[in-house]
Design an enzyme around this catalytic site. Structure first.
Site, PDB file in Angstrom:
ATOM      1  N   LYS A 109       0.843  -1.196   0.000  1.00  0.00           N
ATOM      2  CA  LYS A 109       0.000   0.000   0.000  1.00  0.00           C
ATOM      3  C   LYS A 109       0.874   1.239   0.000  1.00  0.00           C
ATOM      4  O   LYS A 109       2.073   1.179   0.284  1.00  0.00           O
ATOM      5  CB  LYS A 109      -0.922   0.004   1.222  1.00  0.00           C
ATOM      6  CG  LYS A 109      -0.197  -0.057   2.561  1.00  0.00           C
ATOM      7  CD  LYS A 109      -1.173  -0.136   3.711  1.00  0.00           C
ATOM      8  CE  LYS A 109      -0.418  -0.191   5.051  1.00  0.00           C
ATOM      9  NZ  LYS A 109      -1.352  -0.145   6.198  1.00  0.00           N
TER      10      LYS A 109
ATOM     11  N   ARG B 252     -10.928   0.490  15.319  1.00  0.00           N
ATOM     12  CA  ARG B 252     -10.897   1.252  14.080  1.00  0.00           C
ATOM     13  C   ARG B 252     -11.936   0.605  13.180  1.00  0.00           C
ATOM     14  O   ARG B 252     -13.119   0.665  13.480  1.00  0.00           O
ATOM     15  CB  ARG B 252      -9.473   1.233  13.502  1.00  0.00           C
ATOM     16  CG  ARG B 252      -9.126   2.374  12.572  1.00  0.00           C
ATOM     17  CD  ARG B 252      -7.642   2.403  12.236  1.00  0.00           C
ATOM     18  NE  ARG B 252      -7.137   1.155  11.681  1.00  0.00           N
ATOM     19  CZ  ARG B 252      -5.886   0.975  11.276  1.00  0.00           C
ATOM     20  NH1 ARG B 252      -5.011   1.966  11.376  1.00  0.00           N
ATOM     21  NH2 ARG B 252      -5.491  -0.175  10.780  1.00  0.00           N
TER      22      ARG B 252
ATOM     23  N   TYR C 279      13.400  31.306   1.665  1.00  0.00           N
ATOM     24  CA  TYR C 279      12.172  31.961   2.095  1.00  0.00           C
ATOM     25  C   TYR C 279      12.334  32.536   3.510  1.00  0.00           C
ATOM     26  O   TYR C 279      12.882  31.884   4.412  1.00  0.00           O
ATOM     27  CB  TYR C 279      11.002  30.976   2.083  1.00  0.00           C
ATOM     28  CG  TYR C 279      10.444  30.722   0.713  1.00  0.00           C
ATOM     29  CD1 TYR C 279       9.874  31.749  -0.029  1.00  0.00           C
ATOM     30  CD2 TYR C 279      10.484  29.457   0.143  1.00  0.00           C
ATOM     31  CE1 TYR C 279       9.351  31.518  -1.298  1.00  0.00           C
ATOM     32  CE2 TYR C 279       9.964  29.203  -1.115  1.00  0.00           C
ATOM     33  CZ  TYR C 279       9.404  30.250  -1.832  1.00  0.00           C
ATOM     34  OH  TYR C 279       8.894  30.020  -3.085  1.00  0.00           O
TER      35      TYR C 279
ATOM     36  N   MET D 188       9.428  23.897  -1.922  1.00  0.00           N
ATOM     37  CA  MET D 188       8.675  22.833  -2.571  1.00  0.00           C
ATOM     38  C   MET D 188       9.564  21.991  -3.473  1.00  0.00           C
ATOM     39  O   MET D 188       9.423  20.762  -3.530  1.00  0.00           O
ATOM     40  CB  MET D 188       7.521  23.413  -3.388  1.00  0.00           C
ATOM     41  CG  MET D 188       6.662  22.337  -4.049  1.00  0.00           C
ATOM     42  SD  MET D 188       5.259  22.988  -4.984  1.00  0.00           S
ATOM     43  CE  MET D 188       4.194  23.558  -3.656  1.00  0.00           C
TER      44      MET D 188
END
Length: 356
Positions: free
Chosen positions: A38, A132, A248, A297
């Site tokens: 997954k 859950r 930044y 980013m």
């Protein structure tokens, strides 16, 4: 094409195969591996990992979503593919079309799947303490109702151990639920409750599958080997006068004449922004260099003042080895205030992945 990449992931084929063999040696009798692929195999690349495991005789996998299961099938992965998470009944036709096995989390959900009118294989999720997804372990009536659905074929049942301290009690509850179902004449071909830590710490709990995730990728036991390395190119090296800021908000200010390397990787690739301002390190030519200022980013600034030989085009190692030094996923996770699972699964798809 690593030589042309801005940032990429390398997977060590030999390490993966070693881990499969090491984990197979830990399996209790009658138990097989069911690798958790997954979240793109915890960032490693689901199709590549599953294909390699398949060559070693592994024939069962688990994914989180129907979309992940379909991707595996469309890329030739055979055997059982269990969808661990919830699938919208309106999309459940894909379960039938791609021969995926769906986790059933309750009787009402089973009834919705059944109304689709298509035969679907399912595993019943039994809640033994995680609270859950799943049916409470004492709700035999609800579980029995799933077996009576005309279009659902129950091929397994499982639970999820929430903490090492709860493992034995959850195992006791699970086997009581299984025994109760069998006592009422319901056959359960496969049962499973072990994940990575369960297999490592409590193999005596048994079962037919071990849903190994983090351990498969080299974390959790001394004999396991890290599979993944994360690397990026140095795009530019800048000279920074003393007292000058960069990045930044100019969060890094040089205290001396400094050299700043700009790496072609950022939080858009999954690098945690919490590693900013010196919290994290990278390796260049086998030496550690601190992250300078805020991670962007697409770029990350690194202070290489003490590393005079760093040049554009060099390879920085963010996870993995360089020379005699190593940064592990566990170390990065500690610096970022999280766990290796999150570090791996956040790694973005724009990073090239290469099984070497």
């Amino acid at each position: 094409m690593m030589e042309k990449s801005r940032a990429w992931i390398e997977m060590d084929r030999a390490a993966l195969r070693h881990n499969v063999e090491a984990l197979q040696k830990r399996l209790p009798p009658g138990c097989a591996l069911m690798p958790a692929v997954k979240a793109n195999a915890y960032g490693h690349g689901a199709v590549s990992i599953a294909r390699e495991c398949q060559t070693m005789g592994v024939d069962a996998f688990c994914a989180a979503t129907v979309e992940e299961g379909v991707e595996l099938r469309e890329n030739g992965i055979r055997g059982t593919i269990l969808v661990l998470g919830w699938t919208d009944p309106r999309a459940a036709v894909q379960l039938h079309e791609h021969k995926l096995t769906q986790t059933v989390v309750g009787l009402a959900y089973a009834q919705e799947l059944d109304r689709l009118g298509k035969p679907i294989q399912v595993h019943v999720k039994i809640d033994t303490g995680m609270h859950r997804l799943g049916l409470h372990w004492e709700d035999l009536e609800g579980m029995a109702g799933i077996f009576s659905r005309e279009n659902l074929r129950v091929t397994g049942a499982f639970t999820h151990i929430c903490a090492d301290s709860m493992a034995k009690e959850q195992g006791r509850r699970f086997y009581r639920a299984v025994a109760g179902l069998k006592g009422h004449g319901y056959n359960i071909p496969k049962i499973h409750l072990l994940a990575s830590q369960g297999l490592i710490n409590h193999p005596e709990l048994g079962g037919n599958y071990a849903r190994v995730g983090l351990a498969l990728y080299g974390v959790g036991a001394p004999e396991l080997r890290p599979v993944l390395s994360l690397k990026a190119r140095v795009a530019q090296v800048r000279e920074l006068p003393a007292g000058e800021g960069t990045g930044y908000e100019l969060r890094f200010t040089s205290q001396r004449p400094s050299r700043i390397a700009v790496l072609a990787i950022g939080y858009g690739d999954g690098l945690p922004r919490s590693l900013s301002c010196g919290a994290g390190r990278v390796l260049l030519h086998g030496k550690r260099a601190p992250i300078a200022g805020l991670i962007c980013m697409d770029q990350t600034l690194v202070d290489v003042t003490g590393l005079p030989h760093v040049s554009p085009g060099d390879t920085a190692v963010l996870i993995g080895k360089s020379g005699g030094s190593e940064i592990t996923a566990a170390e990065m996770a500690e610096q970022a205030g999280t766990i290796p699972n999150e570090i791996f699964s956040r790694l973005g798809r724009r990073l090239g992945r290469h099984l070497c």
